[in-house]
Design a protein around this motif. Structure first.
Motif, mmCIF file in Angstrom:
data_model
loop_
_atom_site.group_PDB
_atom_site.id
_atom_site.type_symbol
_atom_site.label_atom_id
_atom_site.label_comp_id
_atom_site.label_asym_id
_atom_site.label_seq_id
_atom_site.Cartn_x
_atom_site.Cartn_y
_atom_site.Cartn_z
ATOM 1 N N SER A 2 0.840 -1.197 0.000
ATOM 2 C CA SER A 2 0.000 0.000 0.000
ATOM 3 C C SER A 2 0.876 1.249 0.000
ATOM 4 C CB SER A 2 -0.909 0.003 1.230
ATOM 5 O OG SER A 2 -1.772 -1.112 1.213
ATOM 6 N N PRO A 3 0.438 2.282 -0.733
ATOM 7 C CA PRO A 3 1.258 3.499 -0.820
ATOM 8 C C PRO A 3 1.225 4.303 0.471
ATOM 9 C CG PRO A 3 -0.843 3.872 -1.880
ATOM 10 C CD PRO A 3 -0.820 2.418 -1.486
ATOM 11 N N LEU A 25 5.230 15.451 6.900
ATOM 12 C CA LEU A 25 4.446 14.416 7.588
ATOM 13 C C LEU A 25 4.354 13.200 6.685
ATOM 14 C CD1 LEU A 25 1.383 14.178 6.200
ATOM 15 C CD2 LEU A 25 0.990 16.259 7.504
ATOM 16 N N SER A 26 3.948 12.089 7.281
ATOM 17 C CA SER A 26 3.687 10.877 6.499
ATOM 18 C C SER A 26 2.470 10.183 7.080
ATOM 19 C CB SER A 26 4.904 9.944 6.511
ATOM 20 O OG SER A 26 5.152 9.452 7.810
ATOM 21 N N ALA A 27 1.711 9.517 6.207
ATOM 22 C CA ALA A 27 0.498 8.816 6.622
ATOM 23 C C ALA A 27 0.429 7.488 5.892
ATOM 24 C CB ALA A 27 -0.733 9.658 6.322
ATOM 25 N N GLU A 28 -0.023 6.465 6.602
ATOM 26 C CA GLU A 28 -0.090 5.125 6.036
ATOM 27 C C GLU A 28 -1.510 4.774 5.626
ATOM 28 O OE1 GLU A 28 1.712 2.098 8.469
ATOM 29 O OE2 GLU A 28 3.107 3.537 9.338
ATOM 30 N N ALA A 29 -1.613 3.929 4.604
ATOM 31 C CA ALA A 29 -2.913 3.423 4.178
ATOM 32 C C ALA A 29 -3.530 2.609 5.307
ATOM 33 C CB ALA A 29 -2.750 2.557 2.931
ATOM 34 N N GLY A 30 -4.852 2.722 5.465
ATOM 35 C CA GLY A 30 -5.543 1.965 6.495
ATOM 36 C C GLY A 30 -5.328 2.478 7.903
ATOM 37 N N LYS A 31 -4.748 3.674 8.034
ATOM 38 C CA LYS A 31 -4.490 4.278 9.345
ATOM 39 C C LYS A 31 -5.082 5.676 9.392
ATOM 40 C CE LYS A 31 -1.741 0.872 10.714
ATOM 41 N NZ LYS A 31 -2.079 -0.037 11.843
ATOM 42 N N ILE A 32 -5.314 6.156 10.614
ATOM 43 C CA ILE A 32 -5.817 7.516 10.813
ATOM 44 C C ILE A 32 -4.702 8.379 11.382
ATOM 45 C CG2 ILE A 32 -7.444 8.974 12.086
ATOM 46 C CD1 ILE A 32 -9.421 6.674 12.023
ATOM 47 N N PHE A 158 -6.576 7.671 -0.216
ATOM 48 C CA PHE A 158 -6.465 8.537 0.961
ATOM 49 C C PHE A 158 -7.539 9.617 0.891
ATOM 50 C CE2 PHE A 158 -2.312 6.683 1.364
ATOM 51 C CZ PHE A 158 -1.992 6.780 2.706
ATOM 52 N N ILE A 159 -8.075 9.956 2.069
ATOM 53 C CA ILE A 159 -8.998 11.087 2.178
ATOM 54 C C ILE A 159 -8.434 12.064 3.196
ATOM 55 C CG2 ILE A 159 -11.334 11.848 2.728
ATOM 56 C CD1 ILE A 159 -12.355 9.093 2.065
ATOM 57 N N ALA A 185 -10.765 0.044 7.580
ATOM 58 C CA ALA A 185 -10.851 -1.413 7.423
ATOM 59 C C ALA A 185 -10.805 -1.815 5.953
ATOM 60 C CB ALA A 185 -12.128 -1.932 8.073
ATOM 61 N N HIS A 186 -11.113 -0.862 5.075
ATOM 62 C CA HIS A 186 -11.059 -1.114 3.632
ATOM 63 C C HIS A 186 -9.743 -0.617 3.032
ATOM 64 C CE1 HIS A 186 -15.269 -2.342 3.648
ATOM 65 N NE2 HIS A 186 -15.532 -1.266 4.384
ATOM 66 N N GLY A 187 -8.804 -0.262 3.898
ATOM 67 C CA GLY A 187 -7.483 0.137 3.429
ATOM 68 C C GLY A 187 -7.326 1.595 3.094
ATOM 69 N N ILE A 188 -8.360 2.402 3.326
ATOM 70 C CA ILE A 188 -8.271 3.826 3.022
ATOM 71 C C ILE A 188 -7.511 4.539 4.126
ATOM 72 C CG2 ILE A 188 -9.582 5.955 2.636
ATOM 73 C CD1 ILE A 188 -11.858 4.225 1.565
ATOM 74 N N GLY A 189 -6.546 5.341 3.732
ATOM 75 C CA GLY A 189 -5.807 6.145 4.698
ATOM 76 C C GLY A 189 -6.532 7.453 4.959
#
Length: 238
Positions: A2-3, A25-32, A158-159, A185-189
């Motif tokens: 995942s990107p 900053l950095s953000a991971e897929a499936g994380k808030i 990502f949103i 849960a669907h992998g959206i960051g």
């Protein structure tokens, strides 16, 4: 794999006024990932720059191997990143369905857009019942649902959410944050700017604190002792 969404030393602002001073900053897929900070510290400005709504003066935003900096907004959407502005940004004179179709404006296949909307709207029964209703006549909570559903039409990776709980009742704040959590849960960051720290902290995987256009803290919720420490960081302390 995942990107990862990254912002490296972003500098941006409005006109000649620099608002964000080299924030990374950095953000991971499936994380808030939550961004906190006092009013006027550059949180919303940072999101707009990452999403292409503002030019990046220097630095770089990227999603995986794709550079986002200074792409047009629709091109950023096609790369898999959507911004939901403060207040949701619904079009009050357009119907619920017309608003949802706006979420697919970057998709050439209109039949695909309609299929996605039909699949999405089943998850939002109150919206399904009010398909032909003008968005401006919906309650604040329903407008928040509509904005989130519209963001999902393009099936983003990502949103970026700018204060999704603003103006909502306490009950709707909880429901909105629960809906946001289910997206991971669907992998959206999710990268979320929030003023409602106490409600947002329990769902955050990672957090940043900005003050005066600069990053003052990066860590996990358990790295923050209490509200007093957050205020100390706001004011430039440890």
């Amino acid at each position: 794999m995942s990107p990862t969404l990254t912002a490296e030393n972003i500098v941006t602002g409005y006109g000649k006024q620099e608002i964000v001073h080299g924030v990374s900053l950095s953000a991971e897929a499936g994380k808030i990932t939550c961004i906190f900070g006092p009013n006027g510290c550059g949180k919303s400005t940072l999101l707009k720059a990452i999403a292409g709504a503002l030019p990046v003066w220097s630095g770089r935003a990227s999603l995986g191997d794709a550079t986002l900096s200074n792409l047009a907004v629709h091109e950023v959407v096609r790369q898999g990143l959507v911004l939901m502005p403060q207040g949701g940004g619904v079009f009050p004179r357009l119907t619920v369905m017309e608003n949802l179709r706006m979420g697919g404006y970057a998709i050439a296949d209109r039949r695909l857009v309609e299929q996605r909307i039909e699949a999405l709207i089943e998850q939002y029964p109150s919206l399904a019942r009010r398909r032909r209703t003008a968005a401006g006549s919906l309650s604040g909570g329903e407008q928040a649902m509509l904005a989130l559903a519209r963001a999902l039409v393009s099936q983003p990776r990502f949103i970026l959410l700018d204060e999704p709980s603003a103006g909502l009742s306490p009950a709707m704040v909880i429901e909105t944050l629960e809906r946001i959590t289910t997206l991971t849960a669907h992998g959206i960051g999710i990268v979320m700017v929030e003023q409602n720290i106490r409600e947002a902290m329990p769902i955050a995987d990672k957090l940043y604190i900005l003050a005066a256009g600069e990053r003052r803290f990066e860590g996990r919720p358990r790295d923050v002792r209490d509200d007093r420490q957050i205020m100390d960081i706001y004011m430039g302390g440890a």
